[in-house]
Design a protein around this motif. Structure first.
Motif, PDB file in Angstrom:
ATOM      1  N   PHE A 136       0.782  -1.275   0.116  1.00 54.68           N
ATOM      2  CA  PHE A 136      -0.097   0.021  -0.036  1.00 54.68           C
ATOM      3  C   PHE A 136       0.830   1.245  -0.090  1.00 54.68           C
ATOM      4  O   PHE A 136       1.923   1.124   0.458  1.00 54.68           O
ATOM      5  CB  PHE A 136      -0.967   0.074   1.331  1.00 54.68           C
ATOM      6  CG  PHE A 136      -2.137  -0.659   1.183  1.00 54.68           C
ATOM      7  CD1 PHE A 136      -2.982  -0.604   0.032  1.00 54.68           C
ATOM      8  CD2 PHE A 136      -2.477  -1.675   2.132  1.00 54.68           C
ATOM      9  CE1 PHE A 136      -4.145  -1.268  -0.226  1.00 54.68           C
ATOM     10  CE2 PHE A 136      -3.727  -2.576   1.925  1.00 54.68           C
ATOM     11  CZ  PHE A 136      -4.505  -2.306   1.025  1.00 54.68           C
ATOM     12  N   PRO A 152      -7.710   5.405   2.187  1.00 55.03           N
ATOM     13  CA  PRO A 152      -8.180   4.025   1.572  1.00 55.03           C
ATOM     14  C   PRO A 152      -8.827   4.376   0.107  1.00 55.03           C
ATOM     15  O   PRO A 152      -8.649   3.777  -0.674  1.00 55.03           O
ATOM     16  CB  PRO A 152      -9.385   3.579   2.812  1.00 55.03           C
ATOM     17  CG  PRO A 152      -8.897   4.215   3.867  1.00 55.03           C
ATOM     18  CD  PRO A 152      -8.398   5.523   3.583  1.00 55.03           C
ATOM     19  N   ASP A 153      -9.650   5.661   0.166  1.00 54.81           N
ATOM     20  CA  ASP A 153     -10.344   5.817  -1.160  1.00 54.81           C
ATOM     21  C   ASP A 153      -9.036   5.704  -2.303  1.00 54.81           C
ATOM     22  O   ASP A 153      -9.216   5.213  -3.533  1.00 54.81           O
ATOM     23  CB  ASP A 153     -10.689   7.082  -1.168  1.00 54.81           C
ATOM     24  CG  ASP A 153     -12.257   7.087  -0.608  1.00 54.81           C
ATOM     25  OD1 ASP A 153     -12.513   5.945  -0.485  1.00 54.81           O
ATOM     26  OD2 ASP A 153     -12.882   8.230  -0.276  1.00 54.81           O
ATOM     27  N   GLN A 155      -6.264   4.275  -2.078  1.00 57.59           N
ATOM     28  CA  GLN A 155      -5.671   3.143  -2.262  1.00 57.59           C
ATOM     29  C   GLN A 155      -6.443   2.271  -3.289  1.00 57.59           C
ATOM     30  O   GLN A 155      -5.954   1.442  -4.137  1.00 57.59           O
ATOM     31  CB  GLN A 155      -5.606   2.409  -0.844  1.00 57.59           C
ATOM     32  CG  GLN A 155      -4.920   3.152   0.100  1.00 57.59           C
ATOM     33  CD  GLN A 155      -3.341   2.943  -0.117  1.00 57.59           C
ATOM     34  OE1 GLN A 155      -2.716   2.315  -0.971  1.00 57.59           O
ATOM     35  NE2 GLN A 155      -2.595   3.710   0.899  1.00 57.59           N
ATOM     36  N   VAL A 156      -7.775   2.409  -3.096  1.00 59.82           N
ATOM     37  CA  VAL A 156      -8.654   1.569  -4.203  1.00 59.82           C
ATOM     38  C   VAL A 156      -8.237   1.981  -5.459  1.00 59.82           C
ATOM     39  O   VAL A 156      -8.025   1.255  -6.367  1.00 59.82           O
ATOM     40  CB  VAL A 156     -10.074   1.892  -4.099  1.00 59.82           C
ATOM     41  CG1 VAL A 156     -10.970   1.300  -5.158  1.00 59.82           C
ATOM     42  CG2 VAL A 156     -10.439   1.279  -2.540  1.00 59.82           C
ATOM     43  N   VAL A 182      -9.975  -1.876   2.838  1.00 55.14           N
ATOM     44  CA  VAL A 182      -9.810  -1.344   1.261  1.00 55.14           C
ATOM     45  C   VAL A 182     -10.593  -2.423   0.319  1.00 55.14           C
ATOM     46  O   VAL A 182     -11.113  -1.998  -0.512  1.00 55.14           O
ATOM     47  CB  VAL A 182      -8.467  -1.361   0.970  1.00 55.14           C
ATOM     48  CG1 VAL A 182      -8.218  -0.979  -0.629  1.00 55.14           C
ATOM     49  CG2 VAL A 182      -7.594  -0.270   1.890  1.00 55.14           C
TER      50      VAL A 182
END
Length: 364
Positions: A136, A152-153, A155-156, A182
């Protein structure tokens, strides 16, 4: 009692650390069978030590070592570093593992770990899938672009770019800890790109972040988490494995994580002020529940989902597994794993492989 001096006297100094750790693992496993009196405990330990001495002399212990402790882990770590790949993207230079061929599986690690967490699972599952395990942004060996969010957004979005660049249209998704959060965002936003979902202990809508993360988030706001937690663990491996360290908090076996795993996980994170800041940014991004109101999307999700939960986890409650089972639109049930904490996928990769193959429809 067998000790380092005795091992060295038998010209086994090169195997001393490995041997003593194998003994510790055997002893730990036996202690889960029954509660013992101090005298029984001491007698059993002596029996194990005598047995180990015989195993060393016969060479049998060497057969046990490849999947166990330090000497093999050195090889594993070197092999892992040597096979790491990088992809240049607008998000930065993404570090990832790519093993096997055919349909792809995507493995998402926890905090503050990296793709090394999945080495055992990749060994077992790469004959059946093309296994992709990225680091990540903010963790591991990924080099993050200046100004890039590590929430997290983001990472997606990074994962979608990674898969597109690798020519992968759909994956079997496996997620652990914050990687599980995630994974939930990924599957609800891109369900057409997920064939199946395997979740281990992780964030859920009503436990994100878990209470145990609050001190981490607080110290991260102050810019102190890495220096006060990770750096001391890296410098003192025994501390890292103690009840006050990541070992006691997140691993069931007191011999875990190995020295090599600690180096692999934490060395890059303490390597510069910028890397420390990115770790802090990763933790802070979890402060405001990234899974808030995800429930309806999970209910609409038809991706076959299996939950495998370590019941001794002190970070995420078993209620999280029950929530996922009730909420996921196509849950295949919960497996409750005894003697397992948050990062059991590292300690028990056979369980991950077994459950993944069942979910993927691969005969045992």
């Amino acid at each position: 009692m067998l000790n380092r001096a005795m091992l060295e006297s038998h010209d086994l100094s090169g195997h001393a650390d490995m041997t003593l750790r194998v003994i510790d693992r055997l002893h730990w496993g036996a202690n889960h069978v029954a509660i013992q009196s101090p005298r029984e405990h001491d007698m059993q330990r002596r029996a194990f030590l005598q047995l180990s001495a015989g195993l060393i002399a016969s060479g049998v212990l060497a057969a046990y070592a490849p999947r166990s402790r330090a000497s093999s882990q050195v090889t594993d770590e070197k092999r892992f570093h040597a096979s790491r790949r990088f992809l240049q993207t607008s998000f930065g230079r993404i570090a990832y593992m790519d093993r096997g061929t055919g349909e792809a599986a995507l493995f998402l690690h926890g905090f503050p770990l990296n793709s090394f967490q999945w080495r055992g699972a990749l060994d077992r599952l790469s004959p059946y899938r093309r296994c992709i395990a990225p680091d990540f942004m903010g963790l591991g060996y990924t080099e993050v672009a200046e100004g890039q969010s590590v929430a997290p957004d983001a990472q997606v979005a990074m994962l979608i770019t990674l898969l597109d660049s690798l020519g992968i249209t759909a994956v079997d998704l496996v997620g652990s800890d914050s990687g599980g959060a995630v994974a939930q965002l990924f599957v609800t936003r891109h369900p057409e790109r997920v064939r199946s979902l395997l979740l281990t202990n992780c964030d859920t809508e009503h436990e994100s972040p878990p209470a145990a993360m609050q001190p981490v988030i607080k110290l991260s706001h102050e810019g102190k988490f890495v220096d006060q937690w990770l750096a001391p663990w890296l410098a003192d491996k025994r501390l890292a494995r103690s009840p006050q360290g990541i070992g006691g908090m997140c691993f069931a076996n007191p011999a875990d994580p190995t020295d090599e795993a600690i180096d692999c996980y934490f060395a890059p994170l303490v390597s510069s002020p910028r890397r420390k800041a990115l770790v802090h940014a990763y933790a802070i991004a979890l402060e405001h529940n990234p899974l808030q109101d995800i429930g309806p999307a999970l209910r609409r999700c038809k991706v076959p989902t299996r939950i495998v939960w370590g019941v001794d986890d002190t970070i995420f409650s078993l209620a999280g597994a029950e929530y996922l089972d009730k909420t996921m639109g196509n849950s295949r049930g919960v497996r409750r794993l005894q003697n397992a904490k948050l990062f059991y996928p590292e300690e028990r990769p056979d369980v991950i492989a077994e459950e993944a193959k069942k979910l993927w429809g691969i005969a045992a």
